[in-house]
Design a protein around this motif. Structure first.
Motif, PDB file in Angstrom:
ATOM      1  N   ALA A  92      25.012 -61.089  14.612  1.00 45.40           N
ATOM      2  CA  ALA A  92      26.133 -62.022  14.569  1.00 45.40           C
ATOM      3  C   ALA A  92      26.068 -62.878  13.303  1.00 45.40           C
ATOM      4  O   ALA A  92      27.086 -63.105  12.640  1.00 45.40           O
ATOM      5  CB  ALA A  92      26.118 -62.907  15.809  1.00 45.40           C
ATOM      6  N   ASP A  93      24.879 -63.346  12.947  1.00 49.94           N
ATOM      7  CA  ASP A  93      24.729 -64.168  11.750  1.00 49.94           C
ATOM      8  C   ASP A  93      25.148 -63.396  10.498  1.00 49.94           C
ATOM      9  O   ASP A  93      25.845 -63.926   9.631  1.00 49.94           O
ATOM     10  CB  ASP A  93      23.269 -64.630  11.593  1.00 49.94           C
ATOM     11  CG  ASP A  93      22.925 -65.772  12.540  1.00 49.94           C
ATOM     12  OD1 ASP A  93      23.573 -65.885  13.592  1.00 49.94           O
ATOM     13  OD2 ASP A  93      22.006 -66.548  12.224  1.00 49.94           O
ATOM     14  N   GLN A  94      24.715 -62.157  10.427  1.00 51.39           N
ATOM     15  CA  GLN A  94      25.066 -61.359   9.255  1.00 51.39           C
ATOM     16  C   GLN A  94      26.568 -61.116   9.174  1.00 51.39           C
ATOM     17  O   GLN A  94      27.159 -61.174   8.096  1.00 51.39           O
ATOM     18  CB  GLN A  94      24.303 -60.025   9.312  1.00 51.39           C
ATOM     19  CG  GLN A  94      22.802 -60.199   9.111  1.00 51.39           C
ATOM     20  CD  GLN A  94      22.021 -58.931   9.365  1.00 51.39           C
ATOM     21  OE1 GLN A  94      22.409 -58.097  10.171  1.00 51.39           O
ATOM     22  NE2 GLN A  94      20.906 -58.787   8.668  1.00 51.39           N
ATOM     23  N   ARG A  95      27.173 -60.843  10.312  1.00 54.10           N
ATOM     24  CA  ARG A  95      28.619 -60.616  10.301  1.00 54.10           C
ATOM     25  C   ARG A  95      29.362 -61.853   9.825  1.00 54.10           C
ATOM     26  O   ARG A  95      30.266 -61.793   9.000  1.00 54.10           O
ATOM     27  CB  ARG A  95      29.108 -60.264  11.717  1.00 54.10           C
ATOM     28  CG  ARG A  95      28.570 -58.945  12.194  1.00 54.10           C
ATOM     29  CD  ARG A  95      29.074 -58.610  13.578  1.00 54.10           C
ATOM     30  NE  ARG A  95      28.204 -57.595  14.169  1.00 54.10           N
ATOM     31  CZ  ARG A  95      28.552 -56.800  15.165  1.00 54.10           C
ATOM     32  NH1 ARG A  95      29.743 -56.895  15.707  1.00 54.10           N
ATOM     33  NH2 ARG A  95      27.715 -55.897  15.627  1.00 54.10           N
ATOM     34  N   MET A  96      28.963 -62.987  10.365  1.00 51.30           N
ATOM     35  CA  MET A  96      29.644 -64.230  10.024  1.00 51.30           C
ATOM     36  C   MET A  96      29.427 -64.559   8.547  1.00 51.30           C
ATOM     37  O   MET A  96      30.375 -64.947   7.848  1.00 51.30           O
ATOM     38  CB  MET A  96      29.075 -65.341  10.900  1.00 51.30           C
ATOM     39  CG  MET A  96      29.968 -66.521  11.030  1.00 51.30           C
ATOM     40  SD  MET A  96      31.482 -66.094  11.898  1.00 51.30           S
ATOM     41  CE  MET A  96      32.594 -67.142  10.996  1.00 51.30           C
ATOM     42  N   GLY A 124      28.122 -73.251  14.209  1.00 55.95           N
ATOM     43  CA  GLY A 124      27.342 -74.463  14.445  1.00 55.95           C
ATOM     44  C   GLY A 124      25.957 -74.369  13.816  1.00 55.95           C
ATOM     45  O   GLY A 124      25.487 -75.304  13.159  1.00 55.95           O
ATOM     46  N   ARG A 125      25.316 -73.223  14.004  1.00 54.59           N
ATOM     47  CA  ARG A 125      23.985 -73.016  13.443  1.00 54.59           C
ATOM     48  C   ARG A 125      24.017 -73.100  11.917  1.00 54.59           C
ATOM     49  O   ARG A 125      23.182 -73.752  11.296  1.00 54.59           O
ATOM     50  CB  ARG A 125      23.483 -71.649  13.892  1.00 54.59           C
ATOM     51  CG  ARG A 125      21.987 -71.565  14.082  1.00 54.59           C
ATOM     52  CD  ARG A 125      21.605 -70.177  14.544  1.00 54.59           C
ATOM     53  NE  ARG A 125      22.309 -69.788  15.762  1.00 54.59           N
ATOM     54  CZ  ARG A 125      22.676 -68.540  16.063  1.00 54.59           C
ATOM     55  NH1 ARG A 125      22.426 -67.558  15.218  1.00 54.59           N
ATOM     56  NH2 ARG A 125      23.302 -68.273  17.191  1.00 54.59           N
ATOM     57  N   GLN A 148      22.714 -76.333   7.090  1.00 53.37           N
ATOM     58  CA  GLN A 148      23.318 -76.825   5.857  1.00 53.37           C
ATOM     59  C   GLN A 148      23.752 -75.701   4.923  1.00 53.37           C
ATOM     60  O   GLN A 148      23.642 -75.801   3.696  1.00 53.37           O
ATOM     61  CB  GLN A 148      22.367 -77.781   5.138  1.00 53.37           C
ATOM     62  CG  GLN A 148      21.813 -78.816   6.094  1.00 53.37           C
ATOM     63  CD  GLN A 148      21.319 -80.059   5.402  1.00 53.37           C
ATOM     64  OE1 GLN A 148      21.314 -80.145   4.169  1.00 53.37           O
ATOM     65  NE2 GLN A 148      20.918 -81.040   6.183  1.00 53.37           N
ATOM     66  N   LEU A 149      24.219 -74.611   5.529  1.00 55.94           N
ATOM     67  CA  LEU A 149      24.797 -73.527   4.739  1.00 55.94           C
ATOM     68  C   LEU A 149      26.273 -73.798   4.504  1.00 55.94           C
ATOM     69  O   LEU A 149      26.826 -73.416   3.478  1.00 55.94           O
ATOM     70  CB  LEU A 149      24.632 -72.201   5.471  1.00 55.94           C
ATOM     71  CG  LEU A 149      23.190 -71.792   5.752  1.00 55.94           C
ATOM     72  CD1 LEU A 149      23.143 -70.574   6.672  1.00 55.94           C
ATOM     73  CD2 LEU A 149      22.475 -71.507   4.445  1.00 55.94           C
TER      74      LEU A 149
END
Lengths: 249, 249
Positions: free
Chosen positions: B162-166, B212-213, B218-219
């Motif tokens: 999910a992180d990579q997709r976002m 949110g993450r 701070q990305l």
DNA sequence: CTCAGTGCTTGAGATGCATCAAGGCTAGAA
DNA sequence: TTCTAGCCTTGATGCATCTCAAGCACTGAG
């Protein structure tokens, strides 16, 4: 007397107008002089052996190919990310469209078995298209179809279960074989479980387990890579079931 | 004196040659008479309001569109399966290519905000292309690019977290805005979390959590739909990390 | 024959994400 | 102002699928 390069054996007998795939190829609807020009333009390279690479990722884009017999996979490597299979090509299908306008080829094209292709230099194709609106239409239509295929694939990969992906894959292959006059229920999977998994976004173990489950449920029979779709209609139904992931039920 | 249909308000002032997107549109590289013919061919319909549908799935395919300002989403409904967002279109992008050769339109095209488009009747485009190899090339190139985009999307949907997709989604938007002269780090998300989730194959809650993450790390900073990419390079690195699902690490 | 390599299957355990559920925020209507 | 409806966020839980691990079957080399 002219010499033939080592790469291009003289398949002198082969001609588009006599090709059994003529009506499913780019040549569909072409006749007379245009078809002759088209035929004169193309090359018929020596057959590829299983595992041999037709085009390397990053090669300068120059040609389209049509599969005459055999099959290919497209494999895309993206940096650190492990290689991914993005396409399988069966007889009568056009290969390389995704290189158009991009400068270089976006993936490796690897033969899955002994494979014969025809090679169309794109630059000459462009010239021919200026004279033949039929050919121009044909190529646009083929690209549009490929876009729609990709779209279906994106929908499949996003939010469908392993069973649905596999059922969709099998019934999709079935349909492609049927359209080309082969048996829609009984065929050989020229790709490995690993290739299928990569293509469907599943781990290889999952592919194996789902196939096993389908066999238990008597939807298919399986002997190595030889598959027989016993209950094609049920497979289709599984593929299109409303209840997948994200579907709220 | 001719009348203008209610649907087509008289944007008499608008002309391709003066359009700021001229060099990123189909018109790129066109000049003189061809550009004038092109200009004469196209319509500039009244602007779409947020939520309004430009094209309905199943409509007979007739036109391509270019986004002049605003944005659109493509939504595909497949039988029982819940609707799926397959595309977002930003200013300067060509819409409708996936309908070519298919008879009818494969999805709904819905405005995400107040949106202006130009409309090109495809049949007239085909005629123009017979006279202009520049235009023909341009359209082929655009379709090739779209195929490569889809390919990237397939790779993204198959086997990335999910992180990579976002991260990939955000840096992709950034790049598209940059190419069109907008800020690459600070922009407004005209699509809802639900749209993003549907597009990326994630549940809406997951989209919210990942965003949110990212903010915690701070990305990015986020205020509703206004997003600012604080650490674009880190996002890019996340998007391309080797370690996804299936990657054995 | 043995041996190594490759492809496939099967089991057990870990985990990322979907799902369910509840609540907050904002905008528009009354 | 209150009420309602969308949209978004956050928490708790469950499950589908990945990962790790082991073993089998087949093939080609020696």
């Amino acid at each position: 007397m002219t010499f033939v390069s080592a790469r291009h054996l003289p398949y002198v007998g082969a001609r588009c107008e006599r090709c059994s795939l003529h009506s499913r190829c780019l040549t569909m609807g072409l006749e007379g002089a245009v078809l002759a020009d088209f035929d004169a333009m193309l090359e018929r390279p020596r057959p590829l052996k299983r595992g041999e690479t037709l085009v390397h990722q990053g090669d300068r884009f120059a040609n389209l190919y049509a599969v005459r017999s055999g099959s290919l996979k497209q494999v895309v490597a993206q940096g650190e990310v492990r290689d991914q299979v993005t396409h399988f090509y069966l007889p009568g299908e056009l290969v390389g469209l995704d290189g158009i306008g991009g400068g270089d080829c976006p993936g490796n094209l690897v033969a899955l078995e002994s494979t014969y292709v025809c090679e169309f230099p794109f630059s000459r194709l462009e010239v021919l298209m200026q004279d033949s609106s039929a050919l121009q239409n044909r190529l646009f239509h083929t690209m549009g179809e490929e876009l729609r295929d990709h779209q279906r694939m994106m929908c499949l990969l996003s939010g469908r279960t392993a069973d649905q992906r596999m059922a969709s894959f099998l019934s999709g292959l079935s349909e492609r074989f049927r359209l080309r006059g082969y048996s829609p229920t009984c065929f050989y999977l020229s790709m490995s479980r690993g290739d299928i998994g990569s293509y469907l976004g599943l781990a290889i173990e999952t592919v194996s387990r789902v196939l096993g489950r389908f066999q238990q449920q008597q939807l298919i029979t399986l002997e190595g890579r030889q598959v027989s779709l016993v209950a094609l209609e049920k497979l289709r139904r599984i593929a299109e079931e409303g209840a997948g992931r994200h579907s709220g039920g």
